[in-house]
Design a protein around this motif. Structure first.
Motif, short mmCIF file in Angstrom:
data_model
loop_
_atom_site.label_atom_id
_atom_site.label_comp_id
_atom_site.label_asym_id
_atom_site.label_seq_id
_atom_site.Cartn_x
_atom_site.Cartn_y
_atom_site.Cartn_z
N ILE A 100 0.84 -1.19 0.00
CA ILE A 100 0.00 0.00 0.00
C ILE A 100 0.87 1.24 0.00
N ASP A 101 0.33 2.33 -0.49
CA ASP A 101 0.96 3.64 -0.41
C ASP A 101 0.47 4.28 0.88
N VAL A 102 1.34 4.24 1.91
CA VAL A 102 0.90 4.68 3.24
C VAL A 102 0.40 6.11 3.21
N GLY A 103 1.11 6.97 2.52
CA GLY A 103 0.70 8.38 2.46
C GLY A 103 -0.65 8.56 1.80
N ALA A 104 -0.85 7.87 0.68
CA ALA A 104 -2.13 7.98 -0.02
C ALA A 104 -3.27 7.42 0.83
N GLU A 105 -2.97 6.33 1.52
CA GLU A 105 -4.01 5.73 2.37
C GLU A 105 -4.35 6.65 3.53
N GLN A 106 -3.30 7.30 4.11
CA GLN A 106 -3.57 8.25 5.19
C GLN A 106 -4.42 9.41 4.69
N ALA A 107 -4.12 9.88 3.51
CA ALA A 107 -4.88 11.00 2.95
C ALA A 107 -6.34 10.60 2.72
N ARG A 108 -6.53 9.36 2.23
CA ARG A 108 -7.90 8.88 2.00
C ARG A 108 -8.68 8.82 3.30
N ILE A 109 -8.02 8.26 4.34
CA ILE A 109 -8.71 8.13 5.64
C ILE A 109 -8.99 9.51 6.23
N ASP A 110 -8.04 10.45 6.10
CA ASP A 110 -8.25 11.81 6.63
C ASP A 110 -9.46 12.47 5.96
N LYS A 111 -9.59 12.26 4.66
CA LYS A 111 -10.74 12.83 3.95
C LYS A 111 -12.05 12.23 4.44
N GLN B 154 -19.34 5.38 15.74
CA GLN B 154 -18.63 4.11 15.57
C GLN B 154 -17.73 4.14 14.33
N ALA B 155 -18.23 4.74 13.24
CA ALA B 155 -17.42 4.84 12.02
C ALA B 155 -16.17 5.69 12.28
N LEU B 156 -16.33 6.75 13.06
CA LEU B 156 -15.19 7.61 13.39
C LEU B 156 -14.15 6.85 14.21
N GLU B 157 -14.63 6.02 15.15
CA GLU B 157 -13.71 5.21 15.95
C GLU B 157 -12.91 4.25 15.07
N GLU B 158 -13.58 3.60 14.13
CA GLU B 158 -12.90 2.66 13.24
C GLU B 158 -11.88 3.36 12.36
N LEU B 159 -12.22 4.53 11.83
CA LEU B 159 -11.29 5.28 10.99
C LEU B 159 -10.08 5.74 11.79
N THR B 160 -10.32 6.16 13.04
CA THR B 160 -9.22 6.59 13.90
C THR B 160 -8.27 5.43 14.17
N ALA B 161 -8.83 4.24 14.41
CA ALA B 161 -8.00 3.06 14.66
C ALA B 161 -7.17 2.72 13.42
N GLN B 162 -7.80 2.81 12.23
CA GLN B 162 -7.05 2.56 11.00
C GLN B 162 -5.91 3.58 10.84
N ARG B 163 -6.18 4.83 11.16
CA ARG B 163 -5.16 5.90 11.03
C ARG B 163 -3.98 5.62 11.96
N GLN B 164 -4.32 5.14 13.16
CA GLN B 164 -3.24 4.84 14.11
C GLN B 164 -2.37 3.68 13.63
N ARG B 165 -3.02 2.65 13.01
CA ARG B 165 -2.25 1.54 12.51
C ARG B 165 -1.32 1.97 11.37
N LEU B 166 -1.81 2.86 10.52
CA LEU B 166 -0.98 3.36 9.43
C LEU B 166 0.18 4.21 9.96
N GLN B 167 -0.10 4.92 11.05
CA GLN B 167 0.93 5.78 11.62
C GLN B 167 2.16 4.95 12.02
N ALA B 168 1.86 3.72 12.50
CA ALA B 168 2.97 2.85 12.92
C ALA B 168 3.82 2.40 11.74
N LEU B 169 3.23 2.47 10.53
CA LEU B 169 3.98 2.03 9.35
C LEU B 169 4.74 3.16 8.68
N ALA B 170 4.43 4.37 9.05
CA ALA B 170 5.02 5.53 8.37
C ALA B 170 6.52 5.64 8.68
#
Length: 929
Positions: free
Chosen positions: A860-871, A913-929
């Motif tokens: 995956i493109d971590v940056g692109a995925e982070q941008a998608r999740i932020d949006k 609940q959707a916000l919680e799931e997106l936040t968790a995904q963002r945190q997991r991506l952060q660990a990969l950055a």
């Protein structure tokens, strides 16, 4: 009938199979009681012969047919007894309107010719609803179809009337009844619809007879003033105590009437003075009986003023008289004031006319002696209500029951078997010859007799339905076999009018209760919980849901009979918005499964088209899975012959089948239709189609022994065949269509799934170890799929899987199930890491203590995925802020309908609940950055 080895068409077409299979079932006599098992009988609540199938009928019929098919397959000697009700008022109105269109009335034809004309209409047009029931799949024994005016049933009705009369339990008396002035007949409470309407409260001055002042009486019906017999006040009302016993002059009449004291009066309503009109109000009638007041009827049968009214008002319509009386009172200075007032107005459900309490001679059943045994039958458990709380409703009404008015002023129906002599002497008899003989004995010579013109209330013949349809008063084999019946399936709204009366009559004339259990179901409402009604434009036609309907036809159907163009326009607009492409054909099976899945005990159901669409997809899922299974069976090979070995997953699906069989049987036995439907859905779609079929593919296509492959094929087809039998009571058509292709390969005999044995669970085939290990395997696959979904990795891209932790059992399982893990999780490698090794950046899921990790480098493109999740986070936050702003507004919360507020609160929770799931995904991506 089996088509062994035949393939299924590529797509399931319900229209192609439903009518074909139903015709075969009925022609072959499959709906008749079979075998020598325990008797099981359901009585169809007889629909009106004028009726068409509505959503309430379809829901109720689905539940009855499900029970019927289940018990038939379970080996019981099963009878679903069908029939229709002659529907006195409704049917007479249909034919009278036809006559009016041709410039005639029933009086032009005369009674005999009119009744013949109704019979002709019934023969030509009266079978619509039973034809529609067939489209739904109702497996009634149509060879035994009954009609409440059939000759045998008519004789039974007469027999009951005569016996009750001879015992003093039927009498003729002058009492107040609900009177429809358009139909000119008494009607039952069930045929009266009371709705709140805008009206007025007229405050009228009644002068004291001695000239010392006046009382002000508040009334909503000034036209009945002419029949007043007293003015009542509360005995403890200090304003009027000193006037009790004195007289007032009744305006416009010259009569003097007394001032009486009665606890019925509410001092806080109006002025605290109430006009008492015993002949035109049910409460006033009771007051009049307590105080021995005269009954002064001022209306004719069509609600015009009669000769008891002053000459100036005679012959005028009641509402015209209302205006005249108000004007005359005002002219005489006797109108104090007029105030707007909301009131409940009773209207006839057929004529829509305002119902008039009317004093008339009617026939009555003395009900108390019949009610007491009926109360005891429920108290001692001979009859059980399901859910049990409805017994309280039953007791409440039965303890307050009043004598039953059973006569109606109609021509269509069971004519009352009573004849009158020249002096009015009545002779009740089974036929005219018997009446003539009794009259001759009474008078000493033959005399001319005139038969009573009235007919019996249709609820009278319906009250006898459980035993007259089986041949009573004859001692028939059917009566001995199927009475008492097993269960009555009905809505709560007719517990009083039908259920209770069947219990009373059944006990009286057979000595037995008419049924052992009463299952009370809820009402079908729309997706928003609103009652379906033509005026709201939210009615769904079950036949349209089965066959589909184009938009223009749907608009025409919903607006064609609406008198108000503005209302019709609103309904047309709403219909076009909701169904821009019309309603697609869902088929009978999908509709039936939707009803069953929503049938939670005692609750109203919200019918949502999304549900029926989902269950149409369920049909397609089952069809496609069945096609796949049939394609796995080698041509010319009997999978039931030869040695076979069952794999872990074979043992697991067989185990799950036993558990599902037990759950479904228990649910049907307890009338928990939704539990049965949900268990079937979870097993067939989830366990069998989504998991088991996929779990067999490595065996069928890999390097496995012929015994294991034969075991997989054998299990595939046998579990499918048993699943079809499990599902058949709810979904009869698709299960029969597939079973004909599957039964032979599964080693089953028989011409129809309808008469195949219902699956019986075998506890010895429940394999806890296989279940535990298969659940572990599925959990691992789900874990990898979760990582794919959360990381937005393409489903078909092969992955490397890293494993760490867990125990020796996990290691052994991984090796045993490596082919399944690799295929189902789309893995290209599985690597164990040392317990203390530092894993590379990876997405992680846990199965117990076992860590499953997918390295994300290059995936995956971590940056692109982070941008998608932020949006996506920004969008969800904006939506949440908007909804929370609504809920924080007291004006919205206080004024909006409760269901709208609840929907907004549910939406807010979903967004959180959707916000919680997106936040968790963002945190997991952060660990990969």
């Amino acid at each position: 009938m089996h088509e062994t080895g035949a393939e299924l068409d590529k797509q399931f077409d319900p229209q192609a199979c439903e009518s074909r299979w139903y015709r075969q079932w009925e022609a072959r006599g499959y709906f008749a009681p079979q075998g020598a098992g325990a008797p099981y009988c359901i009585m169809l609540p007889p629909p009106n012969v004028t009726g068409t199938l509505h959503m309430g009928h379809a829901f109720q019929d689905t539940l009855m047919d499900t029970l019927t098919r289940y018990h038939r397959m379970a080996g019981d000697r099963t009878l679903w007894q069908p029939g229709t009700d002659h529907a006195g008022i409704a049917t007479q109105m249909v034919v009278e309107r036809q006559l009016e269109a041709g410039g005639q009335s029933r009086h032009d034809l005369g009674r005999a010719n009119f009744v013949q004309r109704v019979w002709q209409w019934r023969a030509e047009s009266g079978g619509t609803i039973v034809r529609q029931m067939r489209r739904l799949g109702a497996s009634c024994d149509w060879s035994r179809e009954r009609f409440t005016l059939d000759e045998p049933l008519s004789r039974a009705v007469t027999e009951v009337f005569v016996r009750l009369y001879e015992e003093g339990l039927i009498y003729r008396g002058k009492r107040l009844v609900n009177w429809d002035p358009v139909l000119r007949t008494a009607v039952s409470d069930l045929e009266v619809l009371s709705e709140e309407e805008d009206g007025f409260l007229w405050h009228l001055r009644y002068p004291l007879a001695d000239g010392s002042g006046h009382l002000v009486v508040a009334t909503t019906r000034p036209e009945t003033l002419l029949g007043d017999a007293a003015v009542a006040v509360h005995p403890e009302d200090e304003r009027y105590c000193h006037l009790i016993g004195r007289q007032v002059k009744l305006p416009l009449t010259g009569r003097e009437i007394p001032i009486i004291a009665d606890d019925y009066v509410d001092p806080a309503f109006g002025t605290g003075c109430v006009k008492i009109t015993p002949a035109h109000d049910f409460n006033d009638y009771a007051v009049g009986q307590r105080h021995h007041l005269p009954l002064i009827n001022v209306f004719t049968e069509d609600a015009h003023l009669n000769d008891n009214a002053p000459a100036d008002y005679r012959g005028l319509d009641r509402f015209e008289v209302r205006q005249r009386i108000v004007a005359d009172l005002e002219a005489q200075g006797l109108l104090e004031k007029i105030a707007p007032h909301k009131l409940m107005v009773p209207r006839g459900d057929r004529s829509k006319a305002v119902i008039e309490p009317y004093l008339t001679d009617q026939w009555y059943v003395k009900i108390q002696p019949l009610a007491e045994p009926a109360i005891r039958a429920v108290e001692d458990g001979r009859i059980r209500f399901v859910p049990e709380n409805w017994s309280k409703t039953y007791f409440d009404w039965m303890h307050r029951i009043e004598d039953w008015c059973i006569s109606r002023q109609l021509w269509w129906g069971h004519q009352i078997p009573a004849w009158y002599g020249p002096d009015g002497q009545v002779f009740v008899a089974r036929h005219e010859d018997e009446a003539q003989a009794r009259a001759a004995a009474h008078y000493g010579t033959p005399v001319p007799l005139e038969r009573d013109h009235d007919v019996l209330d249709t609820w009278f013949s319906s009250a006898l339905w459980p035993f007259t349809t089986l041949g009573w008063p004859e001692d028939t084999p059917e009566l001995r076999t199927f009475y008492p019946t097993s269960v009555l399936v009905t809505g709560f709204d007719i517990i009083f009018f039908w259920v209770a009366r069947m219990i009373m009559m059944g006990l009286k004339f057979t000595g037995e209760v008419p049924f052992r259990e009463v299952y009370i179901h809820g009402l079908v409402r729309d997706a928003e919980g609103q009652k379906m009604s033509k005026s709201k434009g939210n009615v769904l036609d079950p036949i349209d849901l089965i066959d589909g309907i184009e938009l223009e036809s749907l608009v025409q159907k919903r607006t064609s009979n609406m008198m108000n163009p503005q209302a019709a326009g609103k309904i047309e607009k709403a219909t076009r918005k909701e169904f821009p492409d019309g309603i697609p054909a869902f088929g009978a099976d999908a509709l039936r499964f939707t009803f069953a899945s929503l049938a939670t005990q005692g609750r109203d159901i919200k019918f949502d088209l999304n549900r029926i669409e989902g269950y149409r997809n369920f049909c397609n899922k089952l069809w496609n899975a069945s096609r796949y299974v049939l394609m796995q069976l080698p041509a010319g090979e009997d999978v039931n012959a030869g040695a076979a070995e069952l794999s872990l997953v074979d043992r697991w699906i067989i185990s799950r089948l036993q558990e599902t069989e037990a759950t479904v049987r228990e649910a049907f036995d307890g009338y928990r239709f939704s539990d049965a439907a949900n268990a079937l859905y979870q097993f067939i779609w989830g366990d069998y189609c989504d998991w088991y079929i996929e779990l067999t593919k490595p065996v069928l296509t890999g390097d496995f022994s012929p015994e294991l492959q034969r075991g997989a094929r054998r299990t595939l087809v046998r579990v499918l065949e048993a699943s079809l039998r499990l599902l058949h009571p709810i979904m009869p058509f698709i299960t029969e269509e597939i079973w004909q292709k599957v039964a032979g390969p599964a080693g089953k005999q028989g011409d129809t799934i309808m008469l195949a044995p219902y699956p019986m669970p075998d506890a010895t085939r429940i394999d806890r170890d296989a279940a535990a290990e298969t659940e572990w395997l599925m959990a691992c696959v789900r874990a990898v799929r979760t990582i794919r979904g959360e990381m937005d990795i393409a489903p078909g891209r092969p992955l490397d899987l890293l494993l760490q932790g867990g125990g020796e059992l996990d290691r052994a399982r991984v090796e045993r199930h490596r082919p399944w893990l690799e295929r189902l999780a789309r893995l290209q490698s599985i690597t164990w890491l040392a317990p203390d090794a530092a894993p590379p950046p990876a997405a992680l899921e846990l199965v117990g203590e076992l860590k499953l990790m997918v390295p994300l480098a290059g995936l995956i493109d971590v940056g692109a995925e982070q941008a998608r999740i932020d949006k996506e986070v920004n969008r969800v936050q904006a939506d949440l802020a908007r909804v929370e702003g609504k809920l924080a507004n007291p004006s919205f919360v206080d004024r909006a309908p409760a269901e709208i507020v609840a929907k907004e609160r549910a939406k807010a929770e979903e967004l959180r609940q959707a916000l919680e799931e997106l936040t968790a995904q963002r945190q997991r991506l952060q660990a990969l950055a």
